[in-house]
Design a protein around this motif. Sequence first.
Motif, PDB file in Angstrom:
ATOM      1  N   THR A  85       0.816  -0.934   0.192  1.00 56.21           N
ATOM      2  CA  THR A  85      -0.345   0.248  -0.132  1.00 56.21           C
ATOM      3  C   THR A  85       0.845   1.295  -0.010  1.00 56.21           C
ATOM      4  OG1 THR A  85      -0.379  -0.054   2.452  1.00 56.21           O
ATOM      5  CG2 THR A  85      -1.370  -0.800   1.084  1.00 56.21           C
ATOM      6  N   GLU A  86       1.451   1.197  -0.465  1.00 57.85           N
ATOM      7  CA  GLU A  86       2.627   1.950  -0.943  1.00 57.85           C
ATOM      8  C   GLU A  86       2.053   3.585  -2.113  1.00 57.85           C
ATOM      9  OE1 GLU A  86       7.426   2.751  -1.981  1.00 57.85           O
ATOM     10  OE2 GLU A  86       6.908   1.274  -0.766  1.00 57.85           O
ATOM     11  N   PRO A  87       1.568   4.498  -1.277  1.00 60.97           N
ATOM     12  CA  PRO A  87       1.323   5.863  -1.630  1.00 60.97           C
ATOM     13  C   PRO A  87       1.803   6.388  -3.016  1.00 60.97           C
ATOM     14  CG  PRO A  87       1.172   6.054   0.871  1.00 60.97           C
ATOM     15  CD  PRO A  87       2.078   5.258  -0.020  1.00 60.97           C
ATOM     16  N   ARG A  88       0.627   6.829  -3.850  1.00 56.80           N
ATOM     17  CA  ARG A  88       1.550   7.295  -5.565  1.00 56.80           C
ATOM     18  C   ARG A  88       1.458   9.083  -5.532  1.00 56.80           C
ATOM     19  NH1 ARG A  88      -1.899   4.136  -9.560  1.00 56.80           N
ATOM     20  NH2 ARG A  88      -3.437   4.361  -7.996  1.00 56.80           N
ATOM     21  N   ASP A  89       0.506   9.298  -4.836  1.00 56.07           N
ATOM     22  CA  ASP A  89       0.762  10.886  -4.150  1.00 56.07           C
ATOM     23  C   ASP A  89       0.163  11.022  -3.276  1.00 56.07           C
ATOM     24  OD1 ASP A  89      -2.516  10.536  -4.813  1.00 56.07           O
ATOM     25  OD2 ASP A  89      -2.291  10.919  -6.877  1.00 56.07           O
ATOM     26  N   TRP A  90       0.166  12.639  -2.501  1.00 58.00           N
ATOM     27  CA  TRP A  90      -0.717  13.147  -1.174  1.00 58.00           C
ATOM     28  C   TRP A  90      -1.711  12.566  -1.455  1.00 58.00           C
ATOM     29  CZ3 TRP A  90       1.189  14.830   2.568  1.00 58.00           C
ATOM     30  CH2 TRP A  90       0.667  16.354   3.530  1.00 58.00           C
ATOM     31  N   ALA A  93      -1.697   9.204  -0.050  1.00 57.96           N
ATOM     32  CA  ALA A  93      -1.364   9.587   1.559  1.00 57.96           C
ATOM     33  C   ALA A  93      -1.788   9.467   2.821  1.00 57.96           C
ATOM     34  CB  ALA A  93       0.192  10.294   1.226  1.00 57.96           C
ATOM     35  N   VAL A  94      -2.404  10.839   3.057  1.00 55.36           N
ATOM     36  CA  VAL A  94      -3.616  11.245   3.710  1.00 55.36           C
ATOM     37  C   VAL A  94      -4.606   9.917   4.029  1.00 55.36           C
ATOM     38  CG1 VAL A  94      -2.727  13.313   3.817  1.00 55.36           C
ATOM     39  CG2 VAL A  94      -4.426  12.629   2.195  1.00 55.36           C
ATOM     40  N   THR A  95      -4.940   9.557   3.190  1.00 55.39           N
ATOM     41  CA  THR A  95      -6.330   8.945   3.228  1.00 55.39           C
ATOM     42  C   THR A  95      -6.061   7.375   3.795  1.00 55.39           C
ATOM     43  OG1 THR A  95      -7.001   9.409   0.315  1.00 55.39           O
ATOM     44  CG2 THR A  95      -7.857   7.696   1.671  1.00 55.39           C
ATOM     45  N   LYS A  96      -4.268   7.172   3.182  1.00 56.55           N
ATOM     46  CA  LYS A  96      -3.462   6.152   4.510  1.00 56.55           C
ATOM     47  C   LYS A  96      -3.699   6.295   5.367  1.00 56.55           C
ATOM     48  CE  LYS A  96      -0.042   3.032   3.983  1.00 56.55           C
ATOM     49  NZ  LYS A  96       1.480   2.472   4.063  1.00 56.55           N
ATOM     50  N   THR A 130      -6.507  13.344  17.998  1.00 56.72           N
ATOM     51  CA  THR A 130      -7.936  13.479  16.833  1.00 56.72           C
ATOM     52  C   THR A 130      -7.171  14.876  15.890  1.00 56.72           C
ATOM     53  OG1 THR A 130      -8.696  15.434  18.412  1.00 56.72           O
ATOM     54  CG2 THR A 130      -9.672  13.503  17.721  1.00 56.72           C
ATOM     55  N   ARG A 131      -6.433  15.352  16.827  1.00 52.18           N
ATOM     56  CA  ARG A 131      -5.522  16.760  16.257  1.00 52.18           C
ATOM     57  C   ARG A 131      -5.198  16.389  14.473  1.00 52.18           C
ATOM     58  NH1 ARG A 131      -0.006  19.444  16.459  1.00 52.18           N
ATOM     59  NH2 ARG A 131      -0.789  17.107  18.683  1.00 52.18           N
ATOM     60  N   TYR A 132      -4.582  14.765  14.314  1.00 54.17           N
ATOM     61  CA  TYR A 132      -4.040  14.422  13.314  1.00 54.17           C
ATOM     62  C   TYR A 132      -5.055  13.514  12.374  1.00 54.17           C
ATOM     63  CZ  TYR A 132       0.405  15.297  15.902  1.00 54.17           C
ATOM     64  OH  TYR A 132       1.402  15.272  16.671  1.00 54.17           O
ATOM     65  N   VAL A 133      -5.743  13.440  12.852  1.00 58.52           N
ATOM     66  CA  VAL A 133      -7.047  12.848  12.062  1.00 58.52           C
ATOM     67  C   VAL A 133      -7.894  13.527  11.358  1.00 58.52           C
ATOM     68  CG1 VAL A 133      -8.778  11.626  12.342  1.00 58.52           C
ATOM     69  CG2 VAL A 133      -7.075  11.001  13.731  1.00 58.52           C
ATOM     70  N   GLU A 134      -7.923  14.495  11.751  1.00 58.96           N
ATOM     71  CA  GLU A 134      -8.661  15.699  11.178  1.00 58.96           C
ATOM     72  C   GLU A 134      -8.185  16.116  10.196  1.00 58.96           C
ATOM     73  OE1 GLU A 134      -9.704  18.095  14.691  1.00 58.96           O
ATOM     74  OE2 GLU A 134     -11.082  16.951  15.872  1.00 58.96           O
ATOM     75  N   PHE A 135      -6.591  16.363  10.530  1.00 55.34           N
ATOM     76  CA  PHE A 135      -6.378  17.200   9.368  1.00 55.34           C
ATOM     77  C   PHE A 135      -5.789  16.008   7.879  1.00 55.34           C
ATOM     78  CE2 PHE A 135      -1.943  16.294   6.792  1.00 55.34           C
ATOM     79  CZ  PHE A 135      -1.316  18.104   7.102  1.00 55.34           C
ATOM     80  N   ALA A 136      -6.145  15.056   8.075  1.00 57.90           N
ATOM     81  CA  ALA A 136      -6.373  14.077   7.411  1.00 57.90           C
ATOM     82  C   ALA A 136      -7.535  13.960   6.743  1.00 57.90           C
ATOM     83  CB  ALA A 136      -5.748  12.960   7.458  1.00 57.90           C
ATOM     84  N   ALA A 137      -8.451  14.147   7.037  1.00 57.41           N
ATOM     85  CA  ALA A 137      -9.494  14.167   7.326  1.00 57.41           C
ATOM     86  C   ALA A 137      -9.220  15.366   6.215  1.00 57.41           C
ATOM     87  CB  ALA A 137     -10.801  13.951   7.997  1.00 57.41           C
ATOM     88  N   ALA A 138      -9.060  16.781   6.661  1.00 55.80           N
ATOM     89  CA  ALA A 138      -9.964  17.566   5.530  1.00 55.80           C
ATOM     90  C   ALA A 138      -9.110  17.841   4.526  1.00 55.80           C
ATOM     91  CB  ALA A 138      -8.968  19.081   6.568  1.00 55.80           C
ATOM     92  N   GLU A 139      -7.803  16.903   4.168  1.00 57.09           N
ATOM     93  CA  GLU A 139      -6.740  16.832   3.772  1.00 57.09           C
ATOM     94  C   GLU A 139      -8.107  15.923   2.537  1.00 57.09           C
ATOM     95  OE1 GLU A 139      -3.262  18.426   2.698  1.00 57.09           O
ATOM     96  OE2 GLU A 139      -4.091  19.640   3.619  1.00 57.09           O
ATOM     97  N   GLY A 149     -13.241  14.344  -9.642  1.00 60.31           N
ATOM     98  CA  GLY A 149     -12.804  13.009 -10.370  1.00 60.31           C
ATOM     99  C   GLY A 149     -12.222  12.095  -9.929  1.00 60.31           C
ATOM    100  N   ALA A 150     -11.388  12.429  -8.707  1.00 61.09           N
ATOM    101  CA  ALA A 150     -10.728  11.390  -7.634  1.00 61.09           C
ATOM    102  C   ALA A 150     -11.324  10.924  -6.942  1.00 61.09           C
ATOM    103  CB  ALA A 150      -9.824  12.345  -7.845  1.00 61.09           C
ATOM    104  N   ALA A 151     -12.950  11.544  -6.799  1.00 60.97           N
ATOM    105  CA  ALA A 151     -13.861  10.138  -5.299  1.00 60.97           C
ATOM    106  C   ALA A 151     -13.382   8.666  -5.874  1.00 60.97           C
ATOM    107  CB  ALA A 151     -15.199  11.281  -5.831  1.00 60.97           C
ATOM    108  N   GLY A 152     -13.631   8.415  -7.107  1.00 58.48           N
ATOM    109  CA  GLY A 152     -13.030   6.502  -7.630  1.00 58.48           C
ATOM    110  C   GLY A 152     -12.041   6.085  -7.652  1.00 58.48           C
ATOM    111  N   ARG A 153     -11.059   7.307  -8.165  1.00 60.61           N
ATOM    112  CA  ARG A 153      -9.720   6.433  -7.534  1.00 60.61           C
ATOM    113  C   ARG A 153      -9.570   6.675  -6.004  1.00 60.61           C
ATOM    114  NH1 ARG A 153      -4.294   8.959  -7.006  1.00 60.61           N
ATOM    115  NH2 ARG A 153      -5.406  10.611  -7.134  1.00 60.61           N
ATOM    116  N   LEU A 154      -9.896   7.528  -5.386  1.00 59.61           N
ATOM    117  CA  LEU A 154      -9.475   6.947  -3.757  1.00 59.61           C
ATOM    118  C   LEU A 154     -10.447   6.360  -3.033  1.00 59.61           C
ATOM    119  CD1 LEU A 154      -9.104  10.972  -2.929  1.00 59.61           C
ATOM    120  CD2 LEU A 154      -7.559   9.252  -3.259  1.00 59.61           C
TER     121      LEU A 154
END
Lengths: 213, 213
Positions: A85-90, A93-96, A130-139, A149-154
């Motif tokens: 599960t190596e992320p290919r883009d930002w 990465a934040v989704t992971k 939760t600060r980090y979780v919120e950061f990632a969710a916001a990203e 269009g990225a919704a399908g891929r993510l």
Amino acid sequence: MSASDPAAVDLFGLVAYGELLAFDRLAADARLAPDLRRRAALSEMAAAEIAHYRWLADRLGALGVAPEEAMTPYVDALRAYHDSTEPRDWAEAVTKAYLGDAITDDFLRRLAAGLTGPDRALLLDVLHDTRYVEFAAAEIRAALAADPGAAGRLSMWARRLLGEALSQAGRVAAADRGALVALIGRAGVDVPTLLRELTEAHAARMSAAGLTN
Amino acid sequence: MSASDPAAVDLFGLVAYGELLAFDRLAADARLAPDLRRRAALSEMAAAEIAHYRWLADRLGALGVAPEEAMTPYVDALRAYHDSTEPRDWAEAVTKAYLGDAITDDFLRRLAAGLTGPDRALLLDVLHDTRYVEFAAAEIRAALAADPGAAGRLSMWARRLLGEALSQAGRVAAADRGALVALIGRAGVDVPTLLRELTEAHAARMSAAGLTN
């Protein structure tokens, strides 16, 4: 359930190695950040993992177990999860980071019920801020807003993360010397139910972040 | 020398980016560790850099400056240093960590004399924990004890680290908008003297670790 609880030793070994590896991978993923502010934010998430690693390693030491010894059974399974599960883009990465942290926390919160005293308190202390979780969710939301269009891929990426996590959970269970499964029982749940709960919570989180199952 | 001291802003930008990059490189170098214990130790050194980054970024924010803006002038020079000094094995990694941390600390300690109040206190707070310096020094001694023939190669590596650091210091000076050089003056030293002092201290440290100049 005293200082020599074998379930606590095994679980702390698993979680400690998980933190060490999460540190390594998040630190590498930070290079995918589009700017220095975001890069620093993911680096800080990585650093928090190491702080938690230290607490777990210290506790293992206090229980008379070398941290490396407690971690070794889980090296292959956890490494295989990250390698696959190596992320290919930002956005990946934040989704992971978001989904991985959350599923880990769900798992630890559930298992904490099977521990007592300082072991239980420690496990609740290494839950993610939760600060980090919120950061990632916001990203994730920002990535979807910038490119609907990225919704399908993510979404596919998020499903793959869960699939790989469950597949490696099977390897973790195979590496278990009995104590982890016993701990799940002590927490008042069985393995199939636990996996179902984790899967359902994961699906709810995906929806909340704008991803589809 | 109040909240708007431009020398403090420039110095904090330089040091903050240095911490962010040191985190990144130490985290990657930790993969060179021969075992999980040493890997965790270098990962913890990396994480400490990010904690310091956060303090500096917060202070820049309090001074009304976006951290990215203060860091940008130094990105190329610091990145070039690390790109030209990528360790090939564990002994090179700990030598770089040891000498790099120490030379940075010498530099900051000297420049702190040119700052006052909270800016000065902050700069002294981001000096490296002696615990980490001692760990790295002990690892160098262990590497030399295990393989006395490595002394020549590691000594050359240490000289190269200094050479690259001085060469990139020239690029940092070129990126300076005047405030950093002014700060060196306020600290009661001139640039040639500062470089000579740093070089001498580096040489003494090399000898102390069993390396030759």
